[in-house]
Write a protein that holds these residues in place. Structure first.
Motif, PDB file in Angstrom:
ATOM      1  N   THR A  44       0.830  -1.205   0.000  1.00  0.00           N
ATOM      2  CA  THR A  44       0.000   0.000   0.000  1.00  0.00           C
ATOM      3  C   THR A  44       0.869   1.262   0.000  1.00  0.00           C
ATOM      4  N   GLU A  45       2.027   1.196   0.638  1.00  0.00           N
ATOM      5  CA  GLU A  45       2.948   2.329   0.654  1.00  0.00           C
ATOM      6  C   GLU A  45       3.813   2.359  -0.604  1.00  0.00           C
ATOM      7  N   LEU A  46       4.378   1.195  -0.909  1.00  0.00           N
ATOM      8  CA  LEU A  46       5.317   1.127  -2.039  1.00  0.00           C
ATOM      9  C   LEU A  46       5.307  -0.250  -2.686  1.00  0.00           C
ATOM     10  N   ILE A  47       5.314  -0.241  -4.001  1.00  0.00           N
ATOM     11  CA  ILE A  47       5.608  -1.443  -4.787  1.00  0.00           C
ATOM     12  C   ILE A  47       6.669  -1.042  -5.794  1.00  0.00           C
ATOM     13  N   SER A  94      -3.897   2.731 -15.862  1.00  0.00           N
ATOM     14  CA  SER A  94      -4.822   2.518 -14.752  1.00  0.00           C
ATOM     15  C   SER A  94      -4.126   2.670 -13.407  1.00  0.00           C
ATOM     16  N   ILE A  95      -2.943   2.088 -13.284  1.00  0.00           N
ATOM     17  CA  ILE A  95      -2.197   2.185 -12.025  1.00  0.00           C
ATOM     18  C   ILE A  95      -1.804   3.644 -11.774  1.00  0.00           C
ATOM     19  N   LEU A 101       3.197   7.237  -9.506  1.00  0.00           N
ATOM     20  CA  LEU A 101       3.954   6.222 -10.243  1.00  0.00           C
ATOM     21  C   LEU A 101       5.204   6.822 -10.875  1.00  0.00           C
ATOM     22  N   THR A 102       6.311   6.151 -10.706  1.00  0.00           N
ATOM     23  CA  THR A 102       7.541   6.540 -11.394  1.00  0.00           C
ATOM     24  C   THR A 102       7.983   5.397 -12.286  1.00  0.00           C
ATOM     25  N   VAL A 139       5.463   2.288  -7.513  1.00  0.00           N
ATOM     26  CA  VAL A 139       4.083   2.711  -7.291  1.00  0.00           C
ATOM     27  C   VAL A 139       3.933   3.024  -5.807  1.00  0.00           C
ATOM     28  N   ARG A 140       3.707   4.300  -5.504  1.00  0.00           N
ATOM     29  CA  ARG A 140       3.557   4.714  -4.099  1.00  0.00           C
ATOM     30  C   ARG A 140       2.124   5.132  -3.805  1.00  0.00           C
TER      31      ARG A 140
END
Ligand code: ADP
Ligand code: MG
Length: 322
Positions: A44-47, A94-95, A101-102, A139-140
């Motif tokens: 949820t914080e970071l992928i 979508s993400i 998103l970076t 993805v944060r």
């Protein structure tokens, strides 16, 4: 476009596990040999997904993040006709619509990487940066701008369970790719490249892997290949029944039933056999089902697939000392 993408995101991106699935599928489509997944707080914080695949050229970057942009063949009325895992060009957009998103990428022939940051669907200017060949996607704060969806997120442990399962399915389908999974600074999985049995051992233990009985059959244009476990490894649920169709994980009640039938008499009731089975068949033998995340499929001739599975297993069990 942002509203459309938020709606689209609702269909494809349900939770952190969906993000991991989409990002890792992209890494696999890019021909990566190694994929490193790092998450914080159950994703949820970071992928963060780092791969060593072909990368994206700077001039293609903005397009890659745009809705319905895909560099892959769009022939697909049929989900299973395409060789790549993605083809709708919807996942990244979508993400990006529901996160910060970076996307940083460097193709093999490029001297530098290029970075594109998108916050809640709004893209910042491109930035050249350092970095190895391949792609890193971060993805944060997933769902930071969609509070309703955020409310549906479960505990870190539950989200982590879903996320690990998503990665497990991909890792089982691609044993020759090196995967790692880190959560909160802890290494959850380190899966070096190997064959299918070694991958199962790395994920689920040597003991289970050693008990596996290998299965192989081909009838007309349907081939079946993989492993079933010795009855002593059966489980009280069907969670270790891994079925793949043309490289994608699927769920299929009928084939689960065939599996149960084959083990009949070998298992106590209420126990489910463990299996890792890969079916290959022409796209035309599977009915169209283009829902983005549906795991169920419809075979044109389900009876044939059913009896091939049952027949193959029965023959094998008759000739094996269980
Ligand atoms: P799709 O996978 O359906 O094409 P996505 O939105 O998932 O759509 O990705 C859009 C495009 O971005 C891909 O077609 C591909 O060209 C590029 N892309 C995304 N991730 C990667 C990656 N890890 N490596 C190389 N290219 C990527
Ligand atoms: Mg994709």
């Amino acid at each position: 476009p942002s509203v459309v993408n938020k709606i689209a995101a609702g269909e494809v991106i349900e939770r952190p596990a969906s993000v991991v699935k989409e990002l890792v599928e992209n890494s696999l489509d890019a021909g990566s040999r190694r994929v490193d997944v790092t998450v914080e707080q159950g994703g949820t914080e970071l992928i963060r997904v780092v791969d060593d695949g072909c990368g994206v050229a700077p001039e293609q970057l903005e397009l890659a993040l745009a809705s319905h942009a895909t560099s892959k063949i769009i022939d697909a009325d049929d989900l299973f006709r395409v060789a790549t895992l993605g083809f709708r060009g919807e996942a990244l957009a979508s993400i990006a619509a529901v996160s910060r998103l970076t996307f940083r990428s460097r193709p093999v022939d490029a001297p530098l990487a290029t970075e594109l940051e998108v916050v809640g669907g709004a893209a910042e200017p491109l930035r050249p940066t350092g970095g190895p060949c391949g792609t890193t996607v971060e993805v944060r704060n997933l769902f930071f701008n969609t509070p309703v969806r955020q409310k549906f997120l479960r505990t870190t442990q539950t989200e982590m369970g879903h996320l690990t399962e998503a990665l497990t399915r991909l890792a089982l389908a691609h044993p020759h790719v090196h995967f790692t999974l880190n959560h909160g600074g802890r290494l959850i999985h380190d899966l070096p490249p190997g064959d299918a049995r070694q991958r199962i051992a790395a994920l689920l233990g040597q003991d289970l892997a050693d008990s596996l009985i290998s299965i192989e059959s081909a009838e007309d244009d349907i081939s079946l290949q993989g492993f079933v476990a010795n009855p002593t490894h059966s489980r009280p649920n069907n969670r270790l029944q891994y079925l793949f169709l043309n490289g994608r994980f699927i769920r299929d009640r009928s084939l689960q039933h065939a599996l149960g039938e084959a083990y009949r008499g070998l298992l106590l009731t209420g126990r489910f056999p463990v299996c890792f089975l890969h079916l290959q068949m022409p796209a035309a033998a599977v009915d169209v089902n283009v829902h983005p995340t549906k795991l169920e499929v419809r075979f044109q001739d389900g009876g044939r697939v059913y009896s091939q599975l049952l027949g193959t297993l029965r023959t094998k069990f008759l000739s094996t000392d269980l």
